[in-house]
Design a protein around this motif. Structure first.
Motif, PDB file in Angstrom:
ATOM      1  N   TYR A 135       0.755  -1.363   0.035  1.00  0.00           N
ATOM      2  CA  TYR A 135      -0.049   0.084   0.061  1.00  0.00           C
ATOM      3  C   TYR A 135       0.951   1.157  -0.016  1.00  0.00           C
ATOM      4  O   TYR A 135       0.496   2.245  -0.717  1.00  0.00           O
ATOM      5  CB  TYR A 135      -0.771   0.171   1.239  1.00  0.00           C
ATOM      6  CG  TYR A 135      -1.981   1.133   1.110  1.00  0.00           C
ATOM      7  CD1 TYR A 135      -3.107   1.000   0.447  1.00  0.00           C
ATOM      8  CD2 TYR A 135      -1.981   2.389   1.651  1.00  0.00           C
ATOM      9  CE1 TYR A 135      -4.016   1.899   0.305  1.00  0.00           C
ATOM     10  CE2 TYR A 135      -2.832   3.375   1.427  1.00  0.00           C
ATOM     11  CZ  TYR A 135      -3.786   3.124   0.913  1.00  0.00           C
ATOM     12  OH  TYR A 135      -4.799   3.995   0.728  1.00  0.00           O
TER      13      TYR A 135
ATOM     14  N   SER B  45       0.346   3.891  -2.867  1.00  0.00           N
ATOM     15  CA  SER B  45      -0.249   5.212  -2.687  1.00  0.00           C
ATOM     16  C   SER B  45       0.319   6.363  -2.966  1.00  0.00           C
ATOM     17  O   SER B  45      -0.018   7.392  -3.337  1.00  0.00           O
ATOM     18  CB  SER B  45      -0.695   5.277  -1.244  1.00  0.00           C
ATOM     19  OG  SER B  45       0.411   5.117  -0.361  1.00  0.00           O
TER      20      SER B  45
ATOM     21  N   THR C 110       0.984   7.623   1.860  1.00  0.00           N
ATOM     22  CA  THR C 110      -0.153   8.128   2.803  1.00  0.00           C
ATOM     23  C   THR C 110      -0.224   7.409   4.147  1.00  0.00           C
ATOM     24  O   THR C 110       0.306   6.222   4.158  1.00  0.00           O
ATOM     25  CB  THR C 110      -1.680   8.086   1.926  1.00  0.00           C
ATOM     26  OG1 THR C 110      -2.489   8.461   2.979  1.00  0.00           O
ATOM     27  CG2 THR C 110      -1.831   6.719   1.737  1.00  0.00           C
TER      28      THR C 110
ATOM     29  N   LEU D  23      -2.680   6.242   5.588  1.00  0.00           N
ATOM     30  CA  LEU D  23      -3.467   5.035   5.332  1.00  0.00           C
ATOM     31  C   LEU D  23      -3.083   3.940   5.272  1.00  0.00           C
ATOM     32  O   LEU D  23      -3.531   2.822   5.438  1.00  0.00           O
ATOM     33  CB  LEU D  23      -4.606   5.152   4.205  1.00  0.00           C
ATOM     34  CG  LEU D  23      -5.703   5.902   4.305  1.00  0.00           C
ATOM     35  CD1 LEU D  23      -6.443   6.310   3.072  1.00  0.00           C
ATOM     36  CD2 LEU D  23      -6.589   5.451   5.316  1.00  0.00           C
TER      37      LEU D  23
ATOM     38  N   THR E 249      -3.153   1.493   8.318  1.00  0.00           N
ATOM     39  CA  THR E 249      -4.333   0.566   8.520  1.00  0.00           C
ATOM     40  C   THR E 249      -4.044  -0.855   8.413  1.00  0.00           C
ATOM     41  O   THR E 249      -4.350  -1.565   9.014  1.00  0.00           O
ATOM     42  CB  THR E 249      -5.554   1.194   7.798  1.00  0.00           C
ATOM     43  OG1 THR E 249      -5.213   1.006   6.329  1.00  0.00           O
ATOM     44  CG2 THR E 249      -5.679   2.364   7.925  1.00  0.00           C
TER      45      THR E 249
ATOM     46  N   SER F  57      -6.269  -0.037  -5.846  1.00  0.00           N
ATOM     47  CA  SER F  57      -7.169   0.995  -5.164  1.00  0.00           C
ATOM     48  C   SER F  57      -6.759   1.453  -3.933  1.00  0.00           C
ATOM     49  O   SER F  57      -6.235   0.812  -3.199  1.00  0.00           O
ATOM     50  CB  SER F  57      -8.799   0.356  -5.187  1.00  0.00           C
ATOM     51  OG  SER F  57      -9.517   1.106  -4.339  1.00  0.00           O
ATOM     52  N   VAL F  58      -7.032   2.831  -3.603  1.00  0.00           N
ATOM     53  CA  VAL F  58      -6.626   3.348  -2.299  1.00  0.00           C
ATOM     54  C   VAL F  58      -7.237   2.941  -1.319  1.00  0.00           C
ATOM     55  O   VAL F  58      -6.786   3.282   0.102  1.00  0.00           O
ATOM     56  CB  VAL F  58      -6.481   4.907  -2.421  1.00  0.00           C
ATOM     57  CG1 VAL F  58      -5.322   5.139  -3.406  1.00  0.00           C
ATOM     58  CG2 VAL F  58      -7.586   5.503  -2.578  1.00  0.00           C
ATOM     59  N   TRP F  59      -8.607   2.265  -1.376  1.00  0.00           N
ATOM     60  CA  TRP F  59      -9.334   1.917  -0.126  1.00  0.00           C
ATOM     61  C   TRP F  59      -9.465   0.391   0.052  1.00  0.00           C
ATOM     62  O   TRP F  59      -9.844  -0.091   0.990  1.00  0.00           O
ATOM     63  CB  TRP F  59     -11.037   2.466  -0.669  1.00  0.00           C
ATOM     64  CG  TRP F  59     -10.959   3.874  -0.716  1.00  0.00           C
ATOM     65  CD1 TRP F  59     -11.132   4.469  -1.856  1.00  0.00           C
ATOM     66  CD2 TRP F  59     -10.780   4.724   0.307  1.00  0.00           C
ATOM     67  NE1 TRP F  59     -10.865   5.950  -1.476  1.00  0.00           N
ATOM     68  CE2 TRP F  59     -10.688   6.249  -0.351  1.00  0.00           C
ATOM     69  CE3 TRP F  59     -10.454   4.552   1.844  1.00  0.00           C
ATOM     70  CZ2 TRP F  59     -10.482   7.196   0.596  1.00  0.00           C
ATOM     71  CZ3 TRP F  59      -9.946   5.690   2.361  1.00  0.00           C
ATOM     72  CH2 TRP F  59     -10.174   7.320   1.744  1.00  0.00           C
ATOM     73  N   PHE F  60      -9.024  -0.510  -0.878  1.00  0.00           N
ATOM     74  CA  PHE F  60      -9.145  -1.960  -0.658  1.00  0.00           C
ATOM     75  C   PHE F  60      -8.391  -2.311   0.509  1.00  0.00           C
ATOM     76  O   PHE F  60      -8.871  -3.225   1.254  1.00  0.00           O
ATOM     77  CB  PHE F  60      -8.768  -2.603  -2.142  1.00  0.00           C
ATOM     78  CG  PHE F  60      -8.833  -4.176  -1.726  1.00  0.00           C
ATOM     79  CD1 PHE F  60     -10.075  -4.697  -1.873  1.00  0.00           C
ATOM     80  CD2 PHE F  60      -7.623  -5.009  -1.769  1.00  0.00           C
ATOM     81  CE1 PHE F  60     -10.147  -6.073  -1.684  1.00  0.00           C
ATOM     82  CE2 PHE F  60      -7.680  -6.179  -1.604  1.00  0.00           C
ATOM     83  CZ  PHE F  60      -9.104  -7.035  -1.552  1.00  0.00           C
TER      84      PHE F  60
ATOM     85  N   PRO G 259      -6.990  -0.696   3.056  1.00  0.00           N
ATOM     86  CA  PRO G 259      -7.514  -0.486   4.262  1.00  0.00           C
ATOM     87  C   PRO G 259      -8.994  -1.172   4.733  1.00  0.00           C
ATOM     88  O   PRO G 259      -9.019  -1.623   6.045  1.00  0.00           O
ATOM     89  CB  PRO G 259      -7.771   1.201   4.329  1.00  0.00           C
ATOM     90  CG  PRO G 259      -6.657   1.385   3.187  1.00  0.00           C
ATOM     91  CD  PRO G 259      -6.730   0.077   2.066  1.00  0.00           C
ATOM     92  N   ALA G 260      -9.601  -1.430   3.853  1.00  0.00           N
ATOM     93  CA  ALA G 260     -11.105  -1.898   4.109  1.00  0.00           C
ATOM     94  C   ALA G 260     -10.684  -3.547   4.544  1.00  0.00           C
ATOM     95  O   ALA G 260     -11.342  -4.076   5.392  1.00  0.00           O
ATOM     96  CB  ALA G 260     -11.879  -2.144   2.728  1.00  0.00           C
TER      97      ALA G 260
END
Length: 191
Positions: free
Chosen positions: A84, A88, A96, A98, A101, A166-169, A171-172
């Motif tokens: 990540y 990122s 980042t 993030l 996480t 993806s920047v959200w995968f 962390p999720a």
């Protein structure tokens, strides 16, 4: 001497986990994944060996949990974090926060193992996602993503790589794994 054999195997699990952490931080994701697979085999073998030899000890149980935390909590968390962190930077112009996480995977593993040490040995039923299973969700994803996109930036390797970039995968995924491991959801025991 036979009472020490399972503990020797457990320490091989720990060594593999430490190697996976180092390799993950270096960005050698495929090799890190291979060491996590080896740690999984040693984790299975130490329990099987202890049952076969009819030996057990408190130190063996604690050593097993500590080894599992490194191999199946910290190592996959470092794989997710490093991946990540790399993907990122081009998106945000800088790495980042993030990325941190991903460390929630290690938190979930520690909570699961602590709860299991307190009440898990009294029952044959499992609850929550086992730490090796969590590692076998996170680590192969990153290894696959790295094989498809060695530069860690391009997202043209299909759905999995698109998600990984993806920047959200991540962390999720880290949040989901963190909650599943210490959860009370019934799971099937493989031991």
């Amino acid at each position: 001497m036979k009472k020490h054999i399972p503990n020797i195997i457990t320490t091989l699990n720990l060594v593999c986990g430490c190697a996976a952490v180092i390799l993950a931080l270096w960005g050698n994701f495929w090799q890190a994944f291979c060491f996590i697979v080896a740690a999984t085999l040693f984790d299975f073998a130490d329990g099987a060996c202890a049952r076969l030899l009819k030996v057990s000890s408190e130190i063996g149980r604690e050593l097993d949990s500590l080894s599992d935390l490194v191999s199946f909590g910290v190592a996959p968390a470092m794989m997710l974090f490093t991946w990540y962190f790399r993907i990122s930077a081009p998106v945000f112009g800088h790495p980042t926060a993030l990325a941190f996480t991903a460390l929630l995977v290690a938190v979930g593993a520690s909570l699961r193992l602590a709860r299991y040490n307190i009440d898990g040995y009294k029952s044959r039923s499992f609850s929550g996602l086992p730490t090796p299973a969590s590692a076998m969700i996170a680590a192969p994803l990153v290894a696959y993503g790295h094989l498809c996109t060695p530069d860690g930036i391009t997202a043209d390797g299909g759905v999995v790589v698109t998600l990984l970039c993806s920047v959200w995968f991540i962390p999720a995924l880290a949040v989901v794994l963190m909650f599943l491991m210490p959860s009370r959801l019934p799971m099937k025991s493989t031991t």
